[in-house]
Design an enzyme around this catalytic site. Structure first.
Site, short mmCIF file in Angstrom:
data_model
loop_
_atom_site.label_atom_id
_atom_site.label_comp_id
_atom_site.label_asym_id
_atom_site.label_seq_id
_atom_site.Cartn_x
_atom_site.Cartn_y
_atom_site.Cartn_z
N ASP A 24 -3.54 -18.30 2.52
CA ASP A 24 -4.52 -19.08 1.74
C ASP A 24 -5.23 -20.10 2.63
OD1 ASP A 24 -1.88 -19.87 1.76
OD2 ASP A 24 -1.91 -20.91 -0.15
N ASP A 34 -6.57 -6.45 4.89
CA ASP A 34 -7.66 -5.81 4.16
C ASP A 34 -8.62 -6.86 3.61
OD1 ASP A 34 -9.18 -3.91 2.90
OD2 ASP A 34 -7.70 -3.38 1.38
N TYR A 88 0.80 -1.23 0.00
CA TYR A 88 0.00 0.00 0.00
C TYR A 88 0.83 1.28 0.00
CZ TYR A 88 -4.25 -2.66 0.69
OH TYR A 88 -5.30 -3.52 0.51
N LYS A 103 2.56 -15.04 4.20
CA LYS A 103 2.83 -15.93 3.07
C LYS A 103 4.35 -16.08 2.98
CE LYS A 103 1.32 -18.10 -0.73
NZ LYS A 103 0.40 -19.24 -0.76
#
Ligand code: NAD
Length: 331
Positions: free
Chosen positions: A204, A228, A124, A171
């Site tokens: 995930d 988010d 971001y 991740k």
């Protein structure tokens, strides 16, 4: 004591839901002097900037703001007002409580957890560029300072609210350096909070587990992007975006706003659900120490949601009518 608080109505459904939240807060008996300032497309047209200095200055002066959603042009135009505000004011923690309410038809019941999202970096930062004509690069930034700060914030929140577990989402199997650093920081901070259980999980897998068993989670801490996405997903588990409040917290400044955006598809029709805006107001009242009034509004809201709702909840109340019902239930 009167509180001075900045009010940013925003655009799309913003003025409707923030107007409803303001009416409920004003009817609750708390003495607030609202300083109303505009940001977004209208300011961009009139003043040449979507985030004029007087908006920033008002928030810096009052330290507290209640904000409606602001539309961000997609793929072109000005940078997100929301992201710029969070970065300029160093509002490093985005807190999004996810809770099920009685009477709301939802995929899950008995859900009660908080998403703590890092709010200043990750993808971001908006640092991206074209590489030739047919490729683009976005830079993902993760720092030790920001990662430690948000993880500590999550553990402190868990302690303050009597919550038992912090789940860190990442991740790091693929982004070994950036997400790897975030994970390492979380593991280090966890050692300082032996009273709180800690676990980490890949984003995930977390998405699937949240959909199947959201009751297993208490506090979820994540870098900006995963936070988010998971908070919208989580809102969907308990009845939708109309129900999910949020807060952006910095060292001594806090901006309270719903998880949802400006919902242009339903703007101006008096059908938006103001619950998330009202609950953002409840979070704000708790933050300034008005616990009793906050509880009063929360109870009135829960009472209203039990048998009456807005269209997104299968009910038939308009935004304004819903707010009036909540006001009637204030006691
Ligand atoms: P959105 O959250 O505005 O809407 C997604 C869906 O949820 C829409 O179908 C909408 O009608 C519904 N919805 C949202 N809030 C609702 C409410 N209170 N009551 C009933 N239904 C509701 O997401 P979007 O359409 O992807 O984004 C619209 C704009 O908002 C974009 O410009 C985006 O950048 C901006 N946005 C702003 C913020 C913010 O200001 N903090 C946050 C997210 C998105």
């Amino acid at each position: 004591m009167a509180y001075n608080i900045t009010l940013i109505p925003g655009d799309g459904i913003g003025p409707e839901v923030i107007g409803a939240a303001r009416k409920v807060i004003d009817a609750s008996g708390v003495d607030i002097s609202w300083e109303i300032v505009e940001a977004g497309a209208i300011s961009n047209k009139n003043l040449g900037t979507p985030l004029p200095n007087y908006v920033i200055n008002s928030i810096k002066k009052n330290k507290i703001a209640l904000k409606g959603p602001v539309t961000t042009p997609i793929g072109e135009g000005f940078k997100s007002v929301n992201v710029t505000l969070r970065q300029n004011l160093n509002l490093f923690a985005n807190i999004r409580p996810i809770k099920s309410y009685e009477g709301i038809e939802s995929i899950h019941k008995n859900v009660d957890f908080v998403v703590v999202r890092e709010n200043t970096e990750d993808l971001y930062t908006g640092i991206e560029h074209m590489v030739g004509e047919d490729a683009a690069e976005s830079i993902k930034i993760i720092t030790k300072d920001a990662s430690e700060r948000i993880c500590r914030f999550a553990f402190e929140l868990a302690r303050r609210e009597g919550r038992k577990k912090v789940t860190l989402v990442h991740k790091a199997n693929i982004m070994k350096l950036s997400d790897g650093l975030f994970l390492r920081c979380g593991k280090e901070i966890a050692k300082e909070y032996t009273d709180i259980e800690f676990e980490d999980i890949i984003v995930d897998a977390m998405s699937m587990k949240l959909v199947q068993n959201p009751q297993n989670y208490d506090v979820i801490v994540a870098p900006n992007l995963y936070g988010d996405i998971l908070s919208d997903l989580s809102a969907g588990l308990v009845g939708g975006l109309g129900l999910a409040p949020g807060a952006n917290i910095g060292e001594d400044i806090a901006v309270f706003e719903s998880v949802h955006g400006s919902a242009p598809d339903i703007a101006g029709k008096n059908i938006a659900n103001p619950t998330s805006a009202i609950l953002s107001g409840v979070m704000m009242l708790k933050y300034i120490g008005e616990e009793r009034v906050a509880k009063k509004i929360e109870n009135a809201l829960a009472e209203t949601l039990k048998d009456k709702g807005t269209i997104d909840l299968g009910g038939n109340l308009g935004t304004e009518e819903f707010a009036q019902e909540v006001i009637k239930n204030l006691k």
